[in-house]
Design an enzyme around this catalytic site. Structure first.
Site, PDB file in Angstrom:
ATOM      1  N   THR A 124       2.329   4.717  -7.279  1.00 20.16           N
ATOM      2  CA  THR A 124       3.092   5.018  -8.486  1.00 20.16           C
ATOM      3  C   THR A 124       2.435   4.361  -9.692  1.00 20.16           C
ATOM      4  OG1 THR A 124       5.015   4.892  -7.069  1.00 20.16           O
ATOM      5  CG2 THR A 124       5.422   5.107  -9.410  1.00 20.16           C
ATOM      6  N   ARG A 132       8.309   0.354   4.427  1.00 15.41           N
ATOM      7  CA  ARG A 132       9.214   0.082   3.306  1.00 15.41           C
ATOM      8  C   ARG A 132       9.407  -1.424   3.152  1.00 15.41           C
ATOM      9  NH1 ARG A 132       7.793   3.567   0.791  1.00 15.41           N
ATOM     10  NH2 ARG A 132       6.384   3.812   2.544  1.00 15.41           N
TER      11      ARG A 132
END
Length: 775
Positions: free
Chosen positions: A40, A623
DNA sequence: GTATTATCTAAGTCT
DNA sequence: TAGATAATAC
């Protein structure tokens, strides 16, 4: 516009490969970004870099898969360069960006700009109607199966006409005993067209048609979008691939970012092949590989690598990290799913107290939404604040959908699903028989149900009084319709609520707790619309009227995970692994690691499907930042009855060196004999070589219980909690947030409390349903 | 046409 | 278990 950073300073925050990827702005590139490698970051910095180099923000299109990812990206770009420019970048999900373009160009395809987007429920309901009208058994023609077949045709850009000319496809349907699937596909598309509606797949399918049949339109957008960036490229399907390819064909400034190891949407038509396609399409494609993980500990990275290695189909790459070794990944087991919930809750209690972390640093991930219930109950017992993402969201509630259906109908009267939903709500004496007659009449005359009702009701052969009621209904909608572009969304919404009689009905039905909740939910929707009308007005842009259609466009593709209220606050997050893609949490629990659940029973018949499940496990593991917990239960309730379960095959694939095995499954074989929780059921029958120890760490368990019991508010049943809800108490409500109790009436669970919430004002709540937590 | 009761059956992930 | 549909009574 005064950039806070110079380009140089901005680039200094990147490692070498990231920086190269960001600086490569002219020409096609692919960034293979391993989990936690700053994907990102690279996309947002690239957008910021482009803007700083002087690119027009309107010339940049960035596509994501979720609204949440889009919003996050926009916020990060705003932070980097100051917000005025970032706001103009075309940044959004595939579906929302192309819905926007389709509205602008709707007339080319024979739709109006106010076409409705049908959600899954609308599609199902339409499909049921079609099956009924064709007198086909929904036992043979399963709604989900047919819709799945249509969906996969559309994502592969096979129109209903092509479908019916494709012998292979017809043959498959024939052999499956569903020879009329092609016909149903045609009828389904014709109905959508008649209703001025598109389903999710149509948004992509029709964009392709638009670009294929109207080259001048395509050319217009090709010139507008000089830069196209695609996030999560591994999850694009063929329809999406082709849209991107066409749009970028003029400038060839395309950037795709993805990770084949995290491809988890093949079931929805995602095609890994697209990564190979793009290499073929652009021979001078520049590839950047990001393999350094900045997110997780070495132990977590090692465990994740040990899993993904078992997949045959993958581009060989291995993520690595300079982070510390960290704690081992914990594996534990329990007897039942409820006990699993308790154990997770106790571990969370422990982590919060020992590590001094807040609840928002913790997530519980599962394979299916149904698993959330046991967890939820356990968390509530220990007074652990949590939020569930997915499942029953606000916009899926009946009363909300009812009012939204009225809105839809006023905006687009051809929207047949909306019409059928509200025509007799509140009761107007228009029943199934009349509607059946009307549907037949409409079909025979080739007109829409709405036109039959509003224009030719006399001819339909209905009893006089019924015909009058129906005509009056259409008149009411028409009257509202005239105003829909003139008034703002809030005015319009309240007027519709009033004119339809829906608000009055809900007001009168407030005689039980659920009735009160329903009314309050509708109030909340109206409040939300008011907020919508107020925000963004009065900013520097010219103030446009925020009409109801604008509001509806805004929420059409809205999902639970996008709920802004859910973003902030100290809550444990509960969600499916799919929903967790792109997120990270310091502490992650992955629960339900059992055969037939994870991997899913639906996905164990082919290697491809199994590998997707394994990638899903990989996504779940990666995660975690600091510590990951894995768990499985030996028995689980399904449809109300208990089923025994075996540990997931994936657990056997874990590299034991990095695991703290509290379950005994993958390290020491058990010396004690197997104790079955139910004597007649063989629980571990298929796994003779690796027998588990039956119980988790008992000493630990006991201690946790003591901690839990010592807490005054968590000592057990719910009624005890109600005692603490007294005037003056500060409480937390799942949706309304923090509030102060003003008064309480009645006793125990049935008591009603008036609570003042900062953002919602006074609310009367039934304690049984309000689930208030004491703060 | 409407309200109530009985019966049936579902496998999962999401825009 | 739970939600949706079919059957039944009013």
């Amino acid at each position: 516009m005064s950039p806070q950073y110079t380009t140089m300073a901005l680039l200094d925050e990147l490692n070498q490969v990231q920086r190269q990827a960001v600086e490569y702005t002219d020409g096609p590139s692919m960034i293979i970004a391993g989990a936690g490698s700053g994907k990102t970051r690279v996309i947002t910095y690239k957008i910021a870099h482009l803007l700083e180099k002087g690119a027009n923000p309107f010339s940049i299109m960035a596509l994501t898969f979720t609204n949440k990812a889009a919003r996050e990206m926009r916020e990060r770009v705003e932070k980097l360069i100051g917000n005025t420019e970032a706001r103009s970048v075309w940044l959004g999900t595939f579906h929302s960006i192309f819905a926007r373009i389709l509205r602008q160009e709707a007339e080319h395809l024979g739709f109006t700009k106010h076409f409705t987007i049908y959600d899954t429920d609308d599609s199902k309901s339409l499909m049921r109607n079609i099956l009924r009208s064709q007198e086909l058994s929904d036992k043979i023609y399963k709604v989900n199966t047919i819709l799945g077949r249509i969906s996969s045709a559309k994502t592969n850009l096979i129109s209903h006409i092509e479908y019916n000319n494709n012998q292979d496809l017809l043959q498959v349907d024939y052999q499956a005993g569903r020879p009329k699937t092609g016909l149903i596909y045609t009828l389904y598309q014709e109905s959508l067209k008649k209703a001025n509606a598109m389903d999710f797949d149509d948004l992509l399918f029709n964009t392709n048609i638009l670009f294929r049949d109207f080259p001048e339109v395509l050319y217009k957008y090709q010139k507008i979008f000089k830069y196209v960036l695609v996030d999560e490229y591994q999850d694009t399907n063929y329809a999406q691939y082709l849209i991107v390819k066409k749009l970028a064909a003029h400038n060839e400034n395309i950037t795709v970012v993805g990770d084949d190891a995290q491809s988890i949407y093949a079931f929805r038509g995602a095609n890994i092949q697209n990564i190979l396609n793009i290499e073929r399409d652009y021979p001078d494609l520049k590839t950047f590989k990001l393999e350094q993980n900045y997110r997780s500990t070495q132990n977590i990275v090692n465990v994740a690598n040990s899993i993904i290695e078992k997949n045959k189909n993958q581009f060989r790459k291995k993520i690595w990290t300079e982070n510390g070794e960290g704690d081992k990944v914990v594996l534990f087991n329990t007897t039942t799913d409820n006990e699993e919930g308790n154990m997770v809750a106790r571990h969370i209690f422990d982590v919060v107290n020992k590590e001094r972390v807040t609840h928002d640093k913790i997530a519980i991930l599962y394979r299916t939404n149904a698993q959330s219930r046991a967890l939820e109950e356990a968390l509530r017992r220990l007074n652990i604040p949590y939020k569930i993402f997915g499942g029953m969201s606000f916009y899926k509630r009946k009363e909300i959908k009812d009012l939204l259906a009225y809105f839809r109908l006023v905006i687009n009267p051809l929207d047949q699903e909306a019409l059928l939903r509200v025509i007799n709500l509140p009761k107007r004496g228009i029943g199934a028989t009349s509607l059946d007659k009307l549907k037949i009449f409409a079909d025979q005359n080739g007109i829409s149900l709405w036109d039959a009702m509003s224009k030719r009701i006399r001819e339909a052969g209905l009893p006089g009084p019924t015909a009058i009621k129906i005509f009056e209904f259409t008149q009411m909608i028409e009257a509202l319709r005239i105003e829909v572009e003139k008034k703002d969304a809030f005015e319009m919404a309240t007027e519709i609520g009033k004119a339809s009689g829906l608000m009055q009905m809900l007001y009168q039905e407030r005689n039980d707790d659920e009735g009160i909740m329903r009314f309050e939910n509708v109030e909340e929707l109206l409040n939300g619309i008011q907020d919508f009308c107020l925000t963004e007005l009065g900013e520097e842009e010219e103030p446009t009227l925020k009409t109801l259609p604008v509001f509806m466009e805004d929420i059409a593709l809205y999902t639970d995970a996008d709920d802004k209220d859910k973003q902030d606050g100290e809550f444990v997050s509960l969600m499916t692994i799919h929903a967790a893609k792109g997120l990270e949490f310091p502490y992650v629990f992955i629960v339900g690691l059992e055969e037939n659940l994870f991997p899913s029973i639906m996905a164990i018949n082919s290697r491809e499907e199994l590998e997707e499940e394994r990638r899903l496990f990989y996504v779940a593991l990666t995660r975690g930042e600091k510590k990951v917990f894995l768990s499985f239960a030996r028995m689980r309730y399904k449809y109300g009855s208990a089923m025994s379960s075996e540990p997931s095959r994936f657990l056997m694939e874990l590299n034991a060196d990095f695991i703290q095995d509290d379950s005994g499954l993958i390290t020491e074989p058990a010396d004690e004999p197997l104790i079955d929780f139910e004597p007649n059921k063989k629980v571990w029958s298929n796994k003779p070589a690796r027998r588990p120890i039956t119980n988790p760490d008992k000493s630990r368990l006991k201690k946790m219980e003591e901690i839990a019991k010592s807490e005054p508010t968590s000592s057990g049943n719910q009624s005890a909690d109600y005692k603490d809800i007294v005037p003056g108490a500060v409480v937390q409500h799942q949706r309304f947030g923090k509030g102060k109790v003003l008064s309480v009436e009645g006793l125990g669970a049935d008591a009603k409390a008036v609570v003042f919430f900062n953002n919602f004002g006074n609310k009367t709540l039934i304690l049984r349903f309000a689930r208030l937590d004491i703060l």
